[in-house]
Enzyme design. Structure first.
Site, PDB file in Angstrom:
ATOM      1  N   LYS A   1      -3.035  -9.065  -4.994  1.00 25.94           N
ATOM      2  CA  LYS A   1      -2.655  -8.827  -6.488  1.00 25.94           C
ATOM      3  C   LYS A   1      -2.132  -7.371  -6.753  1.00 25.94           C
ATOM      4  O   LYS A   1      -1.522  -7.366  -7.730  1.00 25.94           O
ATOM      5  CB  LYS A   1      -3.806  -9.149  -7.232  1.00 25.94           C
ATOM      6  CG  LYS A   1      -4.458 -10.360  -7.022  1.00 25.94           C
ATOM      7  CD  LYS A   1      -5.760 -10.320  -7.677  1.00 25.94           C
ATOM      8  CE  LYS A   1      -6.678 -11.718  -7.488  1.00 25.94           C
ATOM      9  NZ  LYS A   1      -7.980 -11.632  -7.701  1.00 25.94           N
ATOM     10  N   GLY A   2      -2.490  -6.546  -5.719  1.00 28.04           N
ATOM     11  CA  GLY A   2      -2.239  -4.971  -5.897  1.00 28.04           C
ATOM     12  C   GLY A   2      -0.766  -4.917  -6.315  1.00 28.04           C
ATOM     13  O   GLY A   2      -0.511  -3.749  -7.016  1.00 28.04           O
TER      14      GLY A   2
ATOM     15  N   GLU B   1       4.678  -3.381  -1.994  1.00 28.14           N
ATOM     16  CA  GLU B   1       3.210  -3.130  -1.641  1.00 28.14           C
ATOM     17  C   GLU B   1       2.892  -2.049  -2.791  1.00 28.14           C
ATOM     18  O   GLU B   1       3.439  -1.420  -3.225  1.00 28.14           O
ATOM     19  CB  GLU B   1       2.967  -2.738  -0.207  1.00 28.14           C
ATOM     20  CG  GLU B   1       2.384  -3.926   0.511  1.00 28.14           C
ATOM     21  CD  GLU B   1       0.920  -4.242   0.143  1.00 28.14           C
ATOM     22  OE1 GLU B   1       0.430  -3.975  -1.008  1.00 28.14           O
ATOM     23  OE2 GLU B   1       0.438  -4.595   1.228  1.00 28.14           O
ATOM     24  N   ASP B   2       1.414  -2.180  -2.876  1.00 27.89           N
ATOM     25  CA  ASP B   2       0.997  -1.089  -3.703  1.00 27.89           C
ATOM     26  C   ASP B   2       0.513   0.016  -2.668  1.00 27.89           C
ATOM     27  O   ASP B   2       0.945   1.284  -3.218  1.00 27.89           O
ATOM     28  CB  ASP B   2      -0.442  -1.609  -4.646  1.00 27.89           C
ATOM     29  CG  ASP B   2      -1.258  -2.350  -3.481  1.00 27.89           C
ATOM     30  OD1 ASP B   2      -0.947  -2.645  -2.312  1.00 27.89           O
ATOM     31  OD2 ASP B   2      -2.512  -2.655  -3.954  1.00 27.89           O
TER      32      ASP B   2
ATOM     33  N   ASP C   1      -2.425   1.842   3.737  1.00 31.52           N
ATOM     34  CA  ASP C   1      -3.588   2.646   4.314  1.00 31.52           C
ATOM     35  C   ASP C   1      -3.660   2.385   5.863  1.00 31.52           C
ATOM     36  O   ASP C   1      -2.734   3.375   6.287  1.00 31.52           O
ATOM     37  CB  ASP C   1      -4.675   1.942   3.544  1.00 31.52           C
ATOM     38  CG  ASP C   1      -6.105   2.630   3.881  1.00 31.52           C
ATOM     39  OD1 ASP C   1      -6.112   3.886   4.096  1.00 31.52           O
ATOM     40  OD2 ASP C   1      -7.051   1.902   3.866  1.00 31.52           O
TER      41      ASP C   1
ATOM     42  N   LYS D   1      -0.828   6.309   2.216  1.00 27.80           N
ATOM     43  CA  LYS D   1      -1.871   7.408   2.872  1.00 27.80           C
ATOM     44  C   LYS D   1      -1.599   7.501   4.377  1.00 27.80           C
ATOM     45  O   LYS D   1      -2.139   6.918   5.209  1.00 27.80           O
ATOM     46  CB  LYS D   1      -3.281   6.736   2.724  1.00 27.80           C
ATOM     47  CG  LYS D   1      -3.683   6.573   1.226  1.00 27.80           C
ATOM     48  CD  LYS D   1      -5.240   6.166   1.480  1.00 27.80           C
ATOM     49  CE  LYS D   1      -5.695   5.367   0.345  1.00 27.80           C
ATOM     50  NZ  LYS D   1      -7.252   4.745   0.483  1.00 27.80           N
TER      51      LYS D   1
ATOM     52  N   PHE E   1     -10.090   7.122  -2.138  1.00 30.60           N
ATOM     53  CA  PHE E   1     -10.035   5.798  -2.528  1.00 30.60           C
ATOM     54  C   PHE E   1      -9.275   5.799  -3.771  1.00 30.60           C
ATOM     55  O   PHE E   1      -9.886   6.306  -5.021  1.00 30.60           O
ATOM     56  CB  PHE E   1     -11.095   4.910  -2.658  1.00 30.60           C
ATOM     57  CG  PHE E   1     -11.121   3.672  -2.730  1.00 30.60           C
ATOM     58  CD1 PHE E   1     -10.718   2.906  -1.517  1.00 30.60           C
ATOM     59  CD2 PHE E   1     -11.255   3.002  -3.783  1.00 30.60           C
ATOM     60  CE1 PHE E   1     -10.345   1.205  -1.609  1.00 30.60           C
ATOM     61  CE2 PHE E   1     -11.035   1.408  -4.026  1.00 30.60           C
ATOM     62  CZ  PHE E   1     -10.720   0.916  -2.902  1.00 30.60           C
ATOM     63  N   VAL E   2      -8.043   5.308  -4.175  1.00 32.38           N
ATOM     64  CA  VAL E   2      -7.661   5.085  -5.405  1.00 32.38           C
ATOM     65  C   VAL E   2      -7.546   3.955  -6.179  1.00 32.38           C
ATOM     66  O   VAL E   2      -7.687   2.853  -5.597  1.00 32.38           O
ATOM     67  CB  VAL E   2      -6.320   5.893  -5.247  1.00 32.38           C
ATOM     68  CG1 VAL E   2      -6.254   7.419  -5.086  1.00 32.38           C
ATOM     69  CG2 VAL E   2      -5.411   4.887  -4.472  1.00 32.38           C
TER      70      VAL E   2
ATOM     71  N   ASP F   1      -7.445  -1.934  -6.979  1.00 32.69           N
ATOM     72  CA  ASP F   1      -8.593  -2.183  -7.706  1.00 32.69           C
ATOM     73  C   ASP F   1      -9.877  -1.720  -6.648  1.00 32.69           C
ATOM     74  O   ASP F   1      -9.703  -1.251  -5.598  1.00 32.69           O
ATOM     75  CB  ASP F   1      -9.074  -3.789  -7.599  1.00 32.69           C
ATOM     76  CG  ASP F   1      -9.134  -4.161  -6.315  1.00 32.69           C
ATOM     77  OD1 ASP F   1      -8.321  -4.086  -5.446  1.00 32.69           O
ATOM     78  OD2 ASP F   1     -10.211  -4.984  -6.074  1.00 32.69           O
TER      79      ASP F   1
ATOM     80  N   ARG G   1      -7.610  -2.464 -12.165  1.00 34.28           N
ATOM     81  CA  ARG G   1      -6.054  -2.699 -11.822  1.00 34.28           C
ATOM     82  C   ARG G   1      -5.278  -2.440 -12.777  1.00 34.28           C
ATOM     83  O   ARG G   1      -4.073  -2.157 -12.655  1.00 34.28           O
ATOM     84  CB  ARG G   1      -5.983  -4.253 -11.496  1.00 34.28           C
ATOM     85  CG  ARG G   1      -6.558  -4.597 -10.065  1.00 34.28           C
ATOM     86  CD  ARG G   1      -6.074  -6.066  -9.684  1.00 34.28           C
ATOM     87  NE  ARG G   1      -6.830  -6.819  -8.776  1.00 34.28           N
ATOM     88  CZ  ARG G   1      -6.730  -6.541  -7.373  1.00 34.28           C
ATOM     89  NH1 ARG G   1      -5.803  -5.557  -7.173  1.00 34.28           N
ATOM     90  NH2 ARG G   1      -7.362  -7.162  -6.370  1.00 34.28           N
TER      91      ARG G   1
HETATM   92  P1  IMP Z   1      -4.076  -1.512   4.980  1.00 35.25           P
HETATM   93  O1  IMP Z   1      -4.086  -2.820   5.895  1.00 35.25           O
HETATM   94  O2  IMP Z   1      -5.506  -0.813   5.372  1.00 35.25           O
HETATM   95  O3  IMP Z   1      -2.907  -0.972   5.159  1.00 35.25           O
HETATM   96  O4  IMP Z   1      -4.559  -2.008   3.568  1.00 35.25           O
HETATM   97  C1  IMP Z   1      -3.897  -2.242   2.586  1.00 35.25           C
HETATM   98  C2  IMP Z   1      -4.421  -3.018   1.314  1.00 35.25           C
HETATM   99  O5  IMP Z   1      -5.757  -2.298   1.255  1.00 35.25           O
HETATM  100  C3  IMP Z   1      -3.721  -2.461   0.087  1.00 35.25           C
HETATM  101  O6  IMP Z   1      -2.664  -3.488   0.161  1.00 35.25           O
HETATM  102  C4  IMP Z   1      -4.850  -2.566  -0.642  1.00 35.25           C
HETATM  103  O7  IMP Z   1      -5.151  -3.860  -1.294  1.00 35.25           O
HETATM  104  C5  IMP Z   1      -6.046  -2.035  -0.022  1.00 35.25           C
HETATM  105  N1  IMP Z   1      -6.343  -0.553  -0.046  1.00 35.25           N
HETATM  106  C6  IMP Z   1      -5.963   0.381   0.695  1.00 35.25           C
HETATM  107  N2  IMP Z   1      -6.457   1.556   0.371  1.00 35.25           N
HETATM  108  C7  IMP Z   1      -6.721   1.339  -1.115  1.00 35.25           C
HETATM  109  C8  IMP Z   1      -7.422   2.321  -2.049  1.00 35.25           C
HETATM  110  O8  IMP Z   1      -7.367   3.542  -2.120  1.00 35.25           O
HETATM  111  N3  IMP Z   1      -7.543   1.824  -3.382  1.00 35.25           N
HETATM  112  C9  IMP Z   1      -7.397   0.396  -3.528  1.00 35.25           C
HETATM  113  N4  IMP Z   1      -7.179  -0.438  -2.579  1.00 35.25           N
HETATM  114  C10 IMP Z   1      -6.907  -0.010  -1.397  1.00 35.25           C
HETATM  115 MG    MG Z   2      -2.081  -4.788  -1.272  1.00 33.75          MG
END
Ligand code: IMP
Ligand code: MG
Length: 175
Positions: free
Chosen positions: A41-42, A97-98, A101, A129, A150-151, A157, A163
């Protein structure tokens, strides 16, 4: 300790940056139609704002993958909870994407989407990040690089909350 939020990127700065990104994307896609894919949803808040600032024709589709529970650490497990409605064949796809990470979600997702034979596929994220990257993913458009915090807000969220904040904030006082 109670949860509290401090502003990392103001509403005004986010808006300004999205406008710049919209302009850059419009130039680079001139003469084409962009098929934007929102990762729910992000990504939804960012995609709506970005789409409004793009001057070439845009079509939208949505998918939902989950790699997180309610906590703040990636499990590494990715599952398609809702697939796209439309085929990607021959389309100029922009995945929106939001945040990126660890990169695990996108690494998995881009692999699946590439097999659906889009004409092109690029990745656009509001936040990145880079210090947290575990999987190497090529990001074409980045709104802001942020530190390892963590944002929340602007679609992001913590346990499904925050959100709707119109800015990016750092949440503290969470487990
Ligand atoms: P990744 O697979 O670790 O790159 O994570 C991606 C997903 O984790 C993002 O699309 C977010 O939904 C969630 N996420 C990662 N870091 C944060 C954060 O700092 N705040 C909130 N959601 C996060
Ligand atoms: Mg996401």
């Amino acid at each position: 300790m109670a949860e509290s939020i401090s502003v990392l990127i103001s509403e005004e700065d986010v808006a300004k940056r999205i406008e710049e990104m919209g302009r850059q994307i419009s130039e680079e896609y001139e003469g084409k139609q962009i098929h934007m894919i929102c990762v729910l949803k992000g990504g939804v808040f960012f995609m709506c704002e970005l789409a409004k600032r793009v001057s070439v024709p845009v079509s939208l589709d949505f998918m939902s993958v989950s790699s997180y529970g309610d906590g703040t650490a990636s499990s590494g497990v990715v599952r398609i909870a809702k697939d796209l409605d439309e085929s990607l064949e021959g389309k100029d796809v922009l995945v929106v994407e939001d945040i990126i990470d660890s990169g695990r979600t996108l690494y998995y997702l881009l692999d699946i989407l590439a097999k659906r034979r889009p004409a092109s596929m690029k990745l656009c994220t509001l936040l990145d990040k880079p210090d947290r990257r575990v999987r190497d993913v090529k990001v074409d458009y980045v709104g802001f690089e942020i530190p390892d915090e963590f944002v929340v807000g602007y679609g992001l969220d913590y346990a499904q909350k925050y959100r709707n904040l119109p800015y990016i904030g750092i949440v503290s006082g969470v487990e």
